[in-house]
Design a protein around this motif. Structure first.
Motif, PDB file in Angstrom:
ATOM      1  N   LYS A   1       1.116  -1.051  -0.104  1.00 26.37           N
ATOM      2  CA  LYS A   1       0.181   0.039  -0.380  1.00 26.37           C
ATOM      3  C   LYS A   1       0.554   1.251   0.106  1.00 26.37           C
ATOM      4  N   GLU A   2       0.098   2.463   0.203  1.00 24.12           N
ATOM      5  CA  GLU A   2       0.959   4.082  -0.047  1.00 24.12           C
ATOM      6  C   GLU A   2       0.914   4.507   1.161  1.00 24.12           C
ATOM      7  N   LEU A   3       2.285   4.947   0.565  1.00 21.81           N
ATOM      8  CA  LEU A   3       2.979   5.965   2.209  1.00 21.81           C
ATOM      9  C   LEU A   3       0.882   6.226   2.608  1.00 21.81           C
ATOM     10  N   GLU A   4       0.993   6.934   3.761  1.00 18.25           N
ATOM     11  CA  GLU A   4      -0.637   7.665   4.373  1.00 18.25           C
ATOM     12  C   GLU A   4       0.055   8.779   5.347  1.00 18.25           C
ATOM     13  N   GLY A   5      -1.072   9.343   5.154  1.00 19.55           N
ATOM     14  CA  GLY A   5      -0.345   9.889   6.744  1.00 19.55           C
ATOM     15  C   GLY A   5      -1.926   9.480   7.922  1.00 19.55           C
ATOM     16  N   VAL A   6      -0.879   9.786   9.085  1.00 18.26           N
ATOM     17  CA  VAL A   6      -1.850   9.134  10.155  1.00 18.26           C
ATOM     18  C   VAL A   6      -2.867  10.407  11.256  1.00 18.26           C
ATOM     19  N   SER A   7      -1.303  11.326  11.347  1.00 22.67           N
ATOM     20  CA  SER A   7      -1.713  12.093  11.927  1.00 22.67           C
ATOM     21  C   SER A   7      -0.586  12.917  12.191  1.00 22.67           C
ATOM     22  N   CYS A   8      -0.521  14.119  12.644  1.00 22.84           N
ATOM     23  CA  CYS A   8       0.289  15.434  12.660  1.00 22.84           C
ATOM     24  C   CYS A   8      -0.301  16.507  13.860  1.00 22.84           C
ATOM     25  N   ILE A   9       0.713  17.224  14.448  1.00 21.28           N
ATOM     26  CA  ILE A   9       0.704  18.534  15.597  1.00 21.28           C
ATOM     27  C   ILE A   9       1.246  19.793  15.298  1.00 21.28           C
ATOM     28  N   SER A  10       0.031  20.427  14.886  1.00 20.27           N
ATOM     29  CA  SER A  10       1.027  21.821  14.594  1.00 20.27           C
ATOM     30  C   SER A  10       2.226  22.325  15.795  1.00 20.27           C
ATOM     31  N   ARG A  11       3.238  23.622  15.228  1.00 21.20           N
ATOM     32  CA  ARG A  11       4.504  23.937  16.005  1.00 21.20           C
ATOM     33  C   ARG A  11       3.555  25.206  16.767  1.00 21.20           C
ATOM     34  N   SER A  12       2.142  25.580  16.800  1.00 26.18           N
ATOM     35  CA  SER A  12       1.868  26.841  16.799  1.00 26.18           C
ATOM     36  C   SER A  12       1.065  26.717  17.911  1.00 26.18           C
ATOM     37  N   ASP A  13      -0.247  26.236  17.783  1.00 22.76           N
ATOM     38  CA  ASP A  13      -0.917  26.445  19.475  1.00 22.76           C
ATOM     39  C   ASP A  13      -1.286  23.883  19.040  1.00 22.76           C
ATOM     40  N   ASN A  14      -0.704  23.328  19.041  1.00 23.72           N
ATOM     41  CA  ASN A  14      -0.708  22.255  19.193  1.00 23.72           C
ATOM     42  C   ASN A  14      -1.602  21.935  19.335  1.00 23.72           C
ATOM     43  N   SER A  15      -2.767  22.224  17.968  1.00 24.53           N
ATOM     44  CA  SER A  15      -3.467  21.995  16.964  1.00 24.53           C
ATOM     45  C   SER A  15      -3.081  20.254  16.215  1.00 24.53           C
ATOM     46  N   THR A  16      -3.737  19.937  16.437  1.00 22.13           N
ATOM     47  CA  THR A  16      -3.518  18.461  15.593  1.00 22.13           C
ATOM     48  C   THR A  16      -5.034  17.773  14.950  1.00 22.13           C
ATOM     49  N   TYR A  17      -4.397  17.203  13.749  1.00 22.70           N
ATOM     50  CA  TYR A  17      -4.818  16.556  12.466  1.00 22.70           C
ATOM     51  C   TYR A  17      -5.035  14.763  12.386  1.00 22.70           C
ATOM     52  N   TYR A  18      -5.610  14.018  12.233  1.00 27.37           N
ATOM     53  CA  TYR A  18      -6.170  12.521  12.810  1.00 27.37           C
ATOM     54  C   TYR A  18      -6.984  12.151  11.156  1.00 27.37           C
ATOM     55  N   ARG A  19      -6.733  10.928  10.675  1.00 24.92           N
ATOM     56  CA  ARG A  19      -6.992  10.764  10.050  1.00 24.92           C
ATOM     57  C   ARG A  19      -8.257  10.046  10.162  1.00 24.92           C
ATOM     58  N   ASP A  20      -8.891   9.859   9.369  1.00 23.94           N
ATOM     59  CA  ASP A  20     -10.590   9.149   9.986  1.00 23.94           C
ATOM     60  C   ASP A  20     -10.278   7.553  10.319  1.00 23.94           C
ATOM     61  N   SER A  21      -9.829   7.245  10.001  1.00 27.92           N
ATOM     62  CA  SER A  21      -9.556   5.391  10.245  1.00 27.92           C
ATOM     63  C   SER A  21      -8.724   5.612  11.959  1.00 27.92           C
ATOM     64  N   VAL A  22      -8.452   7.083  12.259  1.00 25.82           N
ATOM     65  CA  VAL A  22      -7.941   6.737  13.651  1.00 25.82           C
ATOM     66  C   VAL A  22      -8.227   7.780  14.346  1.00 25.82           C
ATOM     67  N   LYS A  23      -8.892   8.270  14.540  1.00 23.28           N
ATOM     68  CA  LYS A  23      -9.983   9.397  14.494  1.00 23.28           C
ATOM     69  C   LYS A  23     -10.537   8.752  16.414  1.00 23.28           C
ATOM     70  N   GLY A  24     -10.168   9.327  17.571  1.00 21.95           N
ATOM     71  CA  GLY A  24     -10.947   8.479  18.995  1.00 21.95           C
ATOM     72  C   GLY A  24     -10.155   7.454  19.311  1.00 21.95           C
ATOM     73  N   ARG A  25      -9.232   7.017  18.558  1.00 22.34           N
ATOM     74  CA  ARG A  25      -8.269   5.520  18.991  1.00 22.34           C
ATOM     75  C   ARG A  25      -6.853   6.304  18.882  1.00 22.34           C
TER      76      ARG A  25
END
Length: 129
Positions: free
Chosen positions: A43-67
Motif C-alpha cells: 500500500k501507499e504511504l498515508e498520513g496518520v496524524s500531525c501536530i502543529s508548532r504554533s498552538d499544538n493543534s492536531t490532525y487525525y485521519r478518519d480511521s484513527v480518530k478517537g483511538r
C-alpha cells in the motif's frame, strides 16, 4: 547531524495499545510540524496524524480518530503517538517526519507530504492475535 528516531513499536493483540516515540537530535522539534505516517505492505504511504508548532493543534485521519493521540514534550525533544484499540488494519511501518518550515505559522493541517524535510527510519507495528 539531524536525525529522527522512532521507538515503541512491536507486536500487539487486537484491542491493545502501543505508544510510539519520535525523538529528534541535531534540531528542535518544537520548530517543526511533526507528522506520523504509515505504510502497510503493498500500500501507499498515508498520513496518520500531525501536530502543529504554533498552538499544538492536531490532525487525525478518519480511521484513527478517537483511538490515536499525538502529543509533544518539548523538554524531551519528542513527539508521541498513543495508539489504543489497535486493529489488524493498523499493521504497518510507522514513520515520523518533521516539516513546515516553508509554510506560514498557523497554516491548516495536514501538512502536504512534500513539505516534510526530515524522516525517521521507520518502526514496525504489527497487530495480530
Amino acid at each position: 547531524q539531524v536525525q529522527l528516531v522512532e521507538s515503541g513499536g512491536g507486536l500487539v493483540q487486537p484491542g491493545g495499545s502501543l505508544r510510539l516515540s519520535c525523538v529528534g537530535s541535531g534540531f528542535y522539534l518544537s520548530y517543526y510540524i511533526i507528522g506520523w505516517f504509515r505504510q502497510a505492505p503493498g500500500k501507499e504511504l498515508e498520513g496518520v496524524s500531525c501536530i502543529s508548532r504554533s498552538d499544538n493543534s492536531t490532525y487525525y485521519r478518519d480511521s484513527v480518530k478517537g483511538r490515536f493521540t499525538i502529543s509533544r514534550d518539548n523538554a524531551k525533544n519528542a513527539v508521541y503517538l498513543q495508539m489504543n484499540s489497535l486493529k489488524a488494519e493498523d499493521t504497518a511501518v510507522y514513520y515520523c517526519a518533521a516539516g513546515g518550515t516553508h509554510v506560514d505559522y498557523g497554516s491548516p493541517l495536514p501538512l502536504p507530504l512534500h513539505e516534510y524535510d526530515y524522516w525517521g527510519q521507520g518502526i514496525q507495528v504489527t497487530v495480530s492475535s
